[in-house]
Design an enzyme around this catalytic site. Structure first.
Site, mmCIF file in Angstrom:
data_model
loop_
_atom_site.group_PDB
_atom_site.id
_atom_site.type_symbol
_atom_site.label_atom_id
_atom_site.label_comp_id
_atom_site.label_asym_id
_atom_site.label_seq_id
_atom_site.Cartn_x
_atom_site.Cartn_y
_atom_site.Cartn_z
ATOM 1 N N GLY A 9 0.806 -1.216 0.000
ATOM 2 C CA GLY A 9 0.000 0.000 0.000
ATOM 3 C C GLY A 9 0.838 1.265 0.000
ATOM 4 O O GLY A 9 1.888 1.338 0.651
ATOM 5 N N SER A 10 0.377 2.271 -0.747
ATOM 6 C CA SER A 10 1.096 3.545 -0.831
ATOM 7 C C SER A 10 0.228 4.709 -0.354
ATOM 8 O O SER A 10 0.386 5.842 -0.774
ATOM 9 C CB SER A 10 1.555 3.796 -2.271
ATOM 10 O OG SER A 10 0.420 3.844 -3.123
ATOM 11 N N GLY A 11 -0.734 4.399 0.530
ATOM 12 C CA GLY A 11 -1.553 5.461 1.132
ATOM 13 C C GLY A 11 -0.751 6.101 2.266
ATOM 14 O O GLY A 11 0.475 5.999 2.326
ATOM 15 N N PHE A 12 -1.462 6.729 3.194
ATOM 16 C CA PHE A 12 -0.768 7.370 4.317
ATOM 17 C C PHE A 12 0.057 6.356 5.101
ATOM 18 O O PHE A 12 1.187 6.637 5.503
ATOM 19 C CB PHE A 12 -1.773 8.043 5.255
ATOM 20 C CG PHE A 12 -2.290 9.336 4.712
ATOM 21 C CD1 PHE A 12 -1.502 10.469 4.750
ATOM 22 C CD2 PHE A 12 -3.560 9.432 4.162
ATOM 23 C CE1 PHE A 12 -1.965 11.679 4.253
ATOM 24 C CE2 PHE A 12 -4.037 10.627 3.669
ATOM 25 C CZ PHE A 12 -3.236 11.749 3.707
ATOM 26 N N GLY A 13 -0.512 5.156 5.331
ATOM 27 C CA GLY A 13 0.200 4.143 6.101
ATOM 28 C C GLY A 13 1.478 3.715 5.400
ATOM 29 O O GLY A 13 2.581 3.802 5.954
ATOM 30 N N GLU A 171 -19.048 17.341 2.749
ATOM 31 C CA GLU A 171 -18.227 18.111 1.809
ATOM 32 C C GLU A 171 -18.751 17.976 0.377
ATOM 33 O O GLU A 171 -18.808 18.966 -0.371
ATOM 34 C CB GLU A 171 -16.764 17.660 1.926
ATOM 35 C CG GLU A 171 -16.160 18.148 3.233
ATOM 36 C CD GLU A 171 -14.807 17.554 3.594
ATOM 37 O OE1 GLU A 171 -14.101 18.141 4.412
ATOM 38 O OE2 GLU A 171 -14.451 16.485 3.082
ATOM 39 N N ASP A 309 -6.118 2.190 7.953
ATOM 40 C CA ASP A 309 -7.549 1.884 7.876
ATOM 41 C C ASP A 309 -7.853 0.392 7.971
ATOM 42 O O ASP A 309 -8.988 0.012 8.250
ATOM 43 C CB ASP A 309 -8.120 2.397 6.536
ATOM 44 C CG ASP A 309 -8.470 3.870 6.599
ATOM 45 O OD1 ASP A 309 -8.133 4.515 7.615
ATOM 46 O OD2 ASP A 309 -9.076 4.375 5.634
ATOM 47 N N GLN A 321 -4.406 10.496 10.420
ATOM 48 C CA GLN A 321 -3.506 10.447 11.575
ATOM 49 C C GLN A 321 -3.370 9.034 12.135
ATOM 50 O O GLN A 321 -2.301 8.649 12.612
ATOM 51 C CB GLN A 321 -3.993 11.410 12.674
ATOM 52 C CG GLN A 321 -3.513 12.830 12.479
ATOM 53 C CD GLN A 321 -1.984 12.947 12.485
ATOM 54 O OE1 GLN A 321 -1.285 12.245 13.185
ATOM 55 N NE2 GLN A 321 -1.465 13.836 11.664
HETATM 56 C C1 FAD Z 1 -13.300 10.496 0.553
HETATM 57 C C2 FAD Z 1 -12.454 10.403 1.802
HETATM 58 C C3 FAD Z 1 -12.250 11.531 2.579
HETATM 59 C C4 FAD Z 1 -11.460 11.460 3.717
HETATM 60 N N1 FAD Z 1 -11.269 12.592 4.460
HETATM 61 C C5 FAD Z 1 -10.435 12.548 5.523
HETATM 62 C C6 FAD Z 1 -10.145 13.728 6.259
HETATM 63 O O1 FAD Z 1 -10.660 14.797 5.966
HETATM 64 N N2 FAD Z 1 -9.277 13.636 7.298
HETATM 65 C C7 FAD Z 1 -8.674 12.459 7.635
HETATM 66 O O2 FAD Z 1 -7.859 12.429 8.559
HETATM 67 N N3 FAD Z 1 -8.952 11.334 6.974
HETATM 68 C C8 FAD Z 1 -9.809 11.341 5.927
HETATM 69 N N4 FAD Z 1 -10.068 10.206 5.235
HETATM 70 C C9 FAD Z 1 -9.496 8.939 5.699
HETATM 71 C C10 FAD Z 1 -8.056 8.790 5.275
HETATM 72 O O3 FAD Z 1 -7.909 9.112 3.924
HETATM 73 C C11 FAD Z 1 -7.644 7.351 5.563
HETATM 74 O O4 FAD Z 1 -7.790 7.120 6.943
HETATM 75 C C12 FAD Z 1 -6.229 7.069 5.140
HETATM 76 O O5 FAD Z 1 -6.077 7.269 3.758
HETATM 77 C C13 FAD Z 1 -5.844 5.639 5.497
HETATM 78 O O6 FAD Z 1 -4.571 5.357 5.018
HETATM 79 P P1 FAD Z 1 -4.147 3.864 4.673
HETATM 80 O O7 FAD Z 1 -2.743 3.933 4.216
HETATM 81 O O8 FAD Z 1 -4.482 2.970 5.789
HETATM 82 O O9 FAD Z 1 -5.103 3.437 3.491
HETATM 83 P P2 FAD Z 1 -5.242 4.069 2.036
HETATM 84 O O10 FAD Z 1 -4.901 5.494 2.013
HETATM 85 O O11 FAD Z 1 -6.602 3.658 1.583
HETATM 86 O O12 FAD Z 1 -4.143 3.290 1.178
HETATM 87 C C14 FAD Z 1 -4.275 1.938 0.857
HETATM 88 C C15 FAD Z 1 -3.211 1.597 -0.158
HETATM 89 O O13 FAD Z 1 -3.200 0.201 -0.393
HETATM 90 C C16 FAD Z 1 -3.203 -0.070 -1.784
HETATM 91 N N5 FAD Z 1 -3.811 -1.391 -1.940
HETATM 92 C C17 FAD Z 1 -5.022 -1.803 -1.539
HETATM 93 N N6 FAD Z 1 -5.183 -3.108 -1.825
HETATM 94 C C18 FAD Z 1 -4.044 -3.526 -2.405
HETATM 95 C C19 FAD Z 1 -3.599 -4.777 -2.931
HETATM 96 N N7 FAD Z 1 -4.364 -5.870 -2.873
HETATM 97 N N8 FAD Z 1 -2.383 -4.829 -3.489
HETATM 98 C C20 FAD Z 1 -1.579 -3.742 -3.559
HETATM 99 N N9 FAD Z 1 -1.959 -2.523 -3.060
HETATM 100 C C21 FAD Z 1 -3.171 -2.437 -2.491
HETATM 101 C C22 FAD Z 1 -3.997 1.085 -2.361
HETATM 102 O O14 FAD Z 1 -3.724 1.236 -3.741
HETATM 103 C C23 FAD Z 1 -3.444 2.236 -1.524
HETATM 104 O O15 FAD Z 1 -2.215 2.649 -2.031
HETATM 105 C C24 FAD Z 1 -10.871 10.236 4.086
HETATM 106 C C25 FAD Z 1 -11.088 9.094 3.310
HETATM 107 C C26 FAD Z 1 -11.875 9.184 2.175
HETATM 108 C C27 FAD Z 1 -12.098 7.952 1.334
#
Ligand code: FAD
Length: 447
Positions: A9-13, A171, A309, A321
């Site tokens: 994953g390349s999200g925030f985590g 929003e 998440d 966060q």
């Molecule tokens: C519309 C929206 C608005 C939001 N607004 C806010 C806000 O205002 N404030 C706030 O604090 N938070 C907000 N959030 C929540 C916040 O964005 C998430 O809590 C945060 O992005 C979680 O990060 P993460 O890295 O866990 O997951 P994600 O950011 O979802 O990243 C998951 C990563 O895993 C990758 N992935 C998934 N499955 C696979 C797989 N099988 N193989 C390879 N890669 C994979 C995806 O491509 C992605 O890169 C919002 C979320 C959404 C959807």
């Protein structure tokens, strides 16, 4: 042999874990199914034409280009073998495996339609760039349609239903109203876009439940002032091409005729969570998130961490966060392992507060007991969002786009294409394997 860390994953985590491992003696392989780091909190601005997709999704490879111990791979992880310590992933139909010593699973969460996945056909969710671009096409084309439709059909085209009164729903609803009332106000000849109805629906009794009662009430009041109709205590019982059916707690039913629906309610942990749970005996919570140990590992596997998440940890909401802080914590743990030092103690989450925008110059912010509304809250929202957008170029262009929209009500990202509109459903019809064939220049086949 150098210690190997795989991050999914390349999200925030995933991104913050990679960065926090800079300088640690570990070879990191970051595998993600998109090439970018997506700033999900601003997806609604892509959907409503304020920002372009590039502004909120810089390339992960570029962000990490200077960090020599990270390699980035574009691939979909399909499985993890906890016993063999291998991650199985594919790039279209080209299959690969990567071994690890430490694994960080930061695969996030998808949209939940609460067991009604067919609703997604007519009411797309809001989790990815594809979702935002599809919604942009649906929203802007609804206004285009209204120019030649008449009577009931025009009314249906100009009725937008947003399901879910959390920050994303609030929003979205606010932005569609502003789009109609300000940006598009003078552009059509046969109708007045200011007549567009935006209806925000939720089964709970207040908007922004996580912000407490008084901010919820204040937000509801401001939304109504903006022209958004708010329906609370309303369960969505059906979503069709024609509209949305609601059932209220007192048994009353309402059918809202609408072409354009947005689903901004409910999350479902990534399916990789199930794979990990089945192999380790970890529990999944009701939203399919992995219940982790206090050090964010899973039972019997001190080398496997679930963050962001996808993790279920008491008191940690599914916000940026939560992902950032859990990422930094597991990076410290891995660094300690590599250096043969004792691991840090249990993960502790620090609540940095929540914020949501309602409209231009209007937002709500809650930090502990402090509640701020209006212009000051909006400035805080603006500043923090700008701070967390990755990439210098993205920050500059986002600031310029915002200046344009806030000063003139203009929106420079109003391109819509048929691909945006039908891509998701067309891909589902073509079936698995079609993208791999297209990559090789072969015609795709239906399954
Ligand atoms: C519309 C929206 C608005 C939001 N607004 C806010 C806000 O205002 N404030 C706030 O604090 N938070 C907000 N959030 C929540 C916040 O964005 C998430 O809590 C945060 O992005 C979680 O990060 P993460 O890295 O866990 O997951 P994600 O950011 O979802 O990243 C998951 C990563 O895993 C990758 N992935 C998934 N499955 C696979 C797989 N099988 N193989 C390879 N890669 C994979 C995806 O491509 C992605 O890169 C919002 C979320 C959404 C959807």
């Amino acid at each position: 042999m150098t210690h190997r860390t795989v991050i999914i994953g390349s999200g925030f985590g995933g991104l913050f874990a990679s960065k926090a491992l800079k300088g640690v003696e570990t070879d990191i392989t970051l595998i993600a199914k998109t090439t970018t780091h997506l700033f999900q909190p601003l997806l609604y601005q892509v959907a409503t034409g304020v920002l372009s997709e590039g502004e909120i999704a810089p390339t992960t490879r570029e962000i990490l280009r200077r960090q020599k111990n990270v390699g980035v791979l574009l691939g979909l992880v399909e499985n993890v073998d906890l016993e063999q310590r291998k991650v199985y992933w594919r790039f279209h139909d080209s299959r690969h495996e990567t071994e690890y010593d430490s694994l960080i699973v930061a695969a996030g969460a998808g949209q939940s339609f609460f067991g009604n996945d067919h609703f997604a056909t007519y009411a797309p969710g809001m989790k990815t760039i594809d979702d935002a671009l599809e919604l942009r096409a649906r929203i802007l084309k609804a206004f285009e349609m209204a120019e030649f439709l008449e009577g009931e059909d025009r009314r249906r085209a100009l009725t937008f239903v947003v399901v879910g009164a959390g920050p994303t729903g609030v929003e979205m609803a606010g932005q569609i109203r502003e789009l109609a009332a300000a940006t598009l106000a003078k552009e059509f000849r046969n109708y007045d876009p200011r007549d567009a109805r935006v209806i925000l629906v939720d089964a709970v009794d207040q908007v922004l439940p996580a912000f407490g009662e008084s901010l919820g009430k204040e937000t509801e009041r401001k939304l109504e002032k903006l022209g958004v109709e708010v329906r609370l205590g309303a369960f969505v019982t059906d979503v069709t091409d024609a509209g949305v059916t609601l059932k209220f707690k007192d048994g009353r039913e309402e059918h809202i005729e609408s072409f354009c629906k947005v689903w901004a309610a409910g999350v479902q942990g990534n399916e990789l969570g199930r794979t990990l749970a089945e192999q380790s005996g970890a529990e999944l919570d009701r939203a399919g998130r992995v219940v982790v140990n206090e050090d964010l590992t899973i039972p019997g596997h001190p080398e496997v961490f679930v963050i962001g998440d996808l993790m279920s940890f008491p008191g940690v909401p599914g916000v940026a966060q939560g992902a950032i802080q859990s990422a930094k914590h597991v990076a410290k743990t891995i660094a300690a392992d590599v250096e043969g030092k004792p691991r840090p103690g249990p993960f502790k989450y620090r609540d940095r507060g929540s914020m949501a925008t309602i409209a231009k110059f209007s937002a709500v912010v809650k930090v502990g007991k402090f509640e701020i509304t209006g212009f000051i809250a909006w400035v805080m929202w603006l500043f923090l969002h700008l701070l967390y957008i990755a990439g210098f170029k993205q920050r500059v262009t986002t600031l310029l786009s915002w200046a344009l929209t806030f000063i003139s009500n203009g929106r420079s990202q109003r391109v819509v294409t048929n691909q945006q509109l039908i891509g998701r459903l067309a891909i589902a019809r073509l079936g698995k394997g079609s993208s791999a064939k297209l990559m090789r220049g072969e015609p795709p086949q239906e399954d």
